[in-house]
Write a protein that holds these residues in place. Structure first.
Motif, mmCIF file in Angstrom:
data_model
loop_
_atom_site.group_PDB
_atom_site.id
_atom_site.type_symbol
_atom_site.label_atom_id
_atom_site.label_comp_id
_atom_site.label_asym_id
_atom_site.label_seq_id
_atom_site.Cartn_x
_atom_site.Cartn_y
_atom_site.Cartn_z
ATOM 1 N N UNK A 1 34.001 -15.542 -60.091
ATOM 2 C CA UNK A 1 33.779 -15.408 -61.532
ATOM 3 C C UNK A 1 32.421 -15.986 -61.908
ATOM 4 N N UNK A 2 32.072 -17.119 -61.331
ATOM 5 C CA UNK A 2 30.765 -17.725 -61.598
ATOM 6 C C UNK A 2 29.635 -16.798 -61.164
ATOM 7 N N UNK A 3 29.738 -16.278 -59.951
ATOM 8 C CA UNK A 3 28.665 -15.450 -59.399
ATOM 9 C C UNK A 3 28.461 -14.163 -60.195
ATOM 10 N N UNK A 4 29.558 -13.473 -60.501
ATOM 11 C CA UNK A 4 29.423 -12.186 -61.179
ATOM 12 C C UNK A 4 29.077 -12.346 -62.653
ATOM 13 N N UNK A 5 29.616 -13.344 -63.317
ATOM 14 C CA UNK A 5 29.260 -13.551 -64.727
ATOM 15 C C UNK A 5 27.821 -14.034 -64.840
ATOM 16 N N UNK B 1 35.841 -12.439 -65.405
ATOM 17 C CA UNK B 1 34.381 -12.338 -65.329
ATOM 18 C C UNK B 1 33.809 -11.946 -66.688
ATOM 19 N N UNK B 2 34.453 -10.998 -67.346
ATOM 20 C CA UNK B 2 33.979 -10.555 -68.657
ATOM 21 C C UNK B 2 34.036 -11.685 -69.682
ATOM 22 N N UNK B 3 35.122 -12.472 -69.665
ATOM 23 C CA UNK B 3 35.243 -13.598 -70.600
ATOM 24 C C UNK B 3 34.191 -14.649 -70.303
#
Length: 390
Positions: free
Chosen positions: A261-265, A317-319
């Protein structure tokens, strides 16, 4: 140690993996010179390494490897899919056997991403894709016509407009059909003969050498299907037999999900040119809440009433990206953590407005209990309980 660099060119919201990871693909083609199935650009082992990464180690080209001027001698391959390596190996073996591969799972479990990565590694492109919908026609799986040429010259191979699937057949590449169960049954059935006979009949060209289009060696097909769509357009038994099924589940490891989540956001926010200002405590709380609500059970073993919507990693990821953009564009107005309850409420209400009550129930049980145990982040979230009221 060298890492893969992105290609230069116009900035786009989504760069295909064959372009984004072009340096890695070129390196792996030179690194592993073993046997390749017909039409493949990489060995099956190199395809798995491309998808799963090199476990943090830099690979070294063997002596005498046929590297070009742009291929470095050493490179670490980044992991791109978080999941079971054995599953990816089974997918690769299925494709090597030129058998259809069907990836099934809940929405947001990276089925499409995995199919695109596999296609890019095997044949150099994941763009030969048909998006399945209720409006998808048989022509979109086979062929259509350039009607100007058809009227002027009559039926001919030159007037035929191949579908992405037909283009993959003639070039020995991998075709992709997204959300196959959203296609009507009669459209799905067009794939039965295609996958069994490995050819497409063109009745309009009967009596000519072009009456049948045959698949070149290497052709195969990857389809995806959401479990939530089960029953929308159920696949026939005949079509199911043409595929090997692999189920993609949610990420099992919490730390791995936080990292993803960190990487993609972070990457999504970087495209906007904004700084990323979501700290690890907020990300951990976000992912923990998603996992609790998804699993119906907290990390401590407390029961949680699951909402009807899918609390997917893609949604997390979106949030996280929205929280980062709020921090960048509205700095100093409020703590990013205070925005989390509102975003969670927006997620759970997508499918069923009554799920808001389930989120409040989660707050009144799990969040409250964590706050009582002294966790600072969860005390703050408990204090924000009023943000969940309609």
């Amino acid at each position: 140690m060298t890492t893969a660099a992105t290609t230069t060119g116009p900035v786009r919201q989504n760069t295909p993996p064959e372009e984004r990871y072009a340096a890695e693909l070129a390196f792996l083609a030179a690194h592993d010179t073993g046997a390749r199935p017909p039409g493949w650009r990489l060995t099956p082992r190199a395809v798995v390494t491309f998808v799963m990464g090199s476990a943090g180690e830099a690979l070294t080209l063997p002596a005498g490897a046929p590297a070009g001027g742009d291929v470095p001698g050493r490179m670490e391959i980044a992991p791109k899919f978080v999941g079971d390596r054995a599953l990816v190996e089974r997918c690769v073996i299925t494709l090597a056997g030129e058998r259809g591969l069907l990836l099934v799972g809940e929405p947001g479990t990276a089925k499409s991403m995995l199919s695109e990565l596999l296609a890019a590694a095997v044949c150099g492109t994941g763009a030969l894709t048909v998006q399945g919908t209720a409006g998808t026609t048989e022509d979109q799986l086979k062929y259509g016509w350039n009607y100007a040429l058809l009227l002027a010259q009559g039926p001919s191979r030159r007037a035929l407009v191949p579908s992405p699937v037909l283009s993959a057949m003639t070039s020995g590449a991998v075709a992709r059909v997204e959300e196959i169960t959203r296609c009507l049954p009669e459209v799905q059935d067009a794939l039965v003969s295609l996958l069994s006979e490995r050819r497409v009949a063109v009745p309009e060209l009967a009596g000519t050498d072009d009456a049948h289009v045959h698949a070149a060696p290497g052709f195969t097909l990857i389809a995806t299907a959401n479990l939530r769509d089960k029953g929308v357009s159920e696949m026939s038994a005949a079509l199911k037999r043409r595929f090997n099924f692999e189920t993609i589940g949610p990420i099992a490891d919490a730390d791995a999900e936080v990292a993803l989540v960190r990487r993609h956001s972070r990457a999504a926010v970087a495209r906007s040119g904004a700084p990323y200002q979501v700290d690890d405590a907020v990300l951990e709380a976000l992912v923990t809440a998603f996992r609790d609500l998804r699993d119906g059970r907290s990390a401590e073993g407390w029961d949680v009433e699951r909402p009807s919507t899918v609390m997917s990693t893609a949604e997390a990821v979106a949030v996280a990206g929205s929280l980062a953009l709020a921090a960048a564009y509205f700095p100093s107005e409020r703590d990013v953590l205070t925005l989390l309850p509102g975003h969670l409420l927006g997620v759970v209400r997508k499918d069923e407005p009554a799920d808001a009550a389930r989120l409040r129930g989660y707050w009144d049980s799990v969040v409250r209990r964590r706050a009582e145990h002294g966790a600072a982040t969860w005390r703050t979230l408990w204090d924000l309980r009023a943000a969940l009221e309609d």
